[in-house]
Enzyme design. Structure first.
Site, short mmCIF file in Angstrom:
data_model
loop_
_atom_site.label_atom_id
_atom_site.label_comp_id
_atom_site.label_asym_id
_atom_site.label_seq_id
_atom_site.Cartn_x
_atom_site.Cartn_y
_atom_site.Cartn_z
N HIS A 1 32.30 16.54 19.07
CA HIS A 1 31.24 16.08 19.97
C HIS A 1 31.86 15.22 21.08
O HIS A 1 32.93 14.63 20.91
CB HIS A 1 30.22 15.25 19.21
CG HIS A 1 29.39 16.05 18.27
ND1 HIS A 1 28.24 15.55 17.69
CD2 HIS A 1 29.52 17.32 17.78
CE1 HIS A 1 27.70 16.46 16.90
NE2 HIS A 1 28.46 17.54 16.94
N GLU B 1 31.13 12.28 22.13
CA GLU B 1 31.37 10.89 21.73
C GLU B 1 32.65 10.77 20.89
O GLU B 1 33.42 9.82 21.08
CB GLU B 1 30.20 10.34 20.90
CG GLU B 1 28.87 10.36 21.62
CD GLU B 1 28.03 11.59 21.33
OE1 GLU B 1 26.80 11.44 21.24
OE2 GLU B 1 28.59 12.69 21.20
N CYS C 1 24.26 11.57 17.65
CA CYS C 1 23.83 12.05 16.34
C CYS C 1 24.30 11.05 15.28
O CYS C 1 25.08 10.14 15.58
CB CYS C 1 24.42 13.44 16.08
SG CYS C 1 26.19 13.42 15.72
N CYS D 1 28.23 10.73 15.06
CA CYS D 1 28.81 9.97 16.17
C CYS D 1 28.41 8.50 16.09
O CYS D 1 29.24 7.62 16.36
CB CYS D 1 28.37 10.57 17.50
SG CYS D 1 29.05 12.24 17.77
#
Length: 147
Positions: free
Chosen positions: A56, A58, A86, A89
């Site tokens: 992701h 992040e 999410c 993260c």
């Protein structure tokens, strides 16, 4: 420059990263990490490119920022991300002890605030809704093209 203008400036940088993800047929989420008024990390989703569910924006940004700073803690740093993190993260951000998170649009289905609201570090300041319309629009356009 005041905080609102700074937040919008850096969110526009995160939106540029989201556009790069969009162009690569990745879910268009972008992130930048700022320390002392300087962008130290830029990232976007690479889940499909790397065939890695943890890639992701992040997560990519956390790793890059830690490498720049030479340590695992991101104290006195701000993450700008186009979509609410999410739970995965948010957990990583919690462990990094990042000082501030600014996000664009909420993730009503998979956002940390709905699934794991205590996953961030208790001292992390959260600001949502910065350039929300622009951040939501790129996500909507991406998924509209998938239908």
């Amino acid at each position: 420059m005041n905080d609102i203008l700074n937040d919008e400036f850096y969110m526009k940088q995160a939106l540029k990263e989201a556009q790069q993800a969009f162009d690569r047929d990745e879910v268009p989420i972008g992130a930048v990490i700022v320390s002392q008024g300087r962008i130290i990390a830029r990232a976007h989703n690479l889940v499909e490119v790397l065939n890695d569910v943890t890639a992701h924006a992040e997560m990519q940004a956390i790793t890059a920022a830690a490498n720049v700073l030479g340590g695992k803690y991101l104290k006195d740093c701000t993450l700008y991300v186009t979509v609410e993190p999410c739970p995965m993260c948010a957990g990583a951000l919690g462990w990094s002890q990042i000082s501030r998170i600014v996000y664009g649009t909420k993730d009503e289905k998979r956002g940390y605030s709905f699934i794991a609201p205590k996953s961030l570090h208790p001292k992390t300041q959260i600001i949502g809704g910065v350039l929300e319309k622009e951040c939501a629009a790129i996500m909507q356009n991406f998924f509209k093209g998938k239908r």
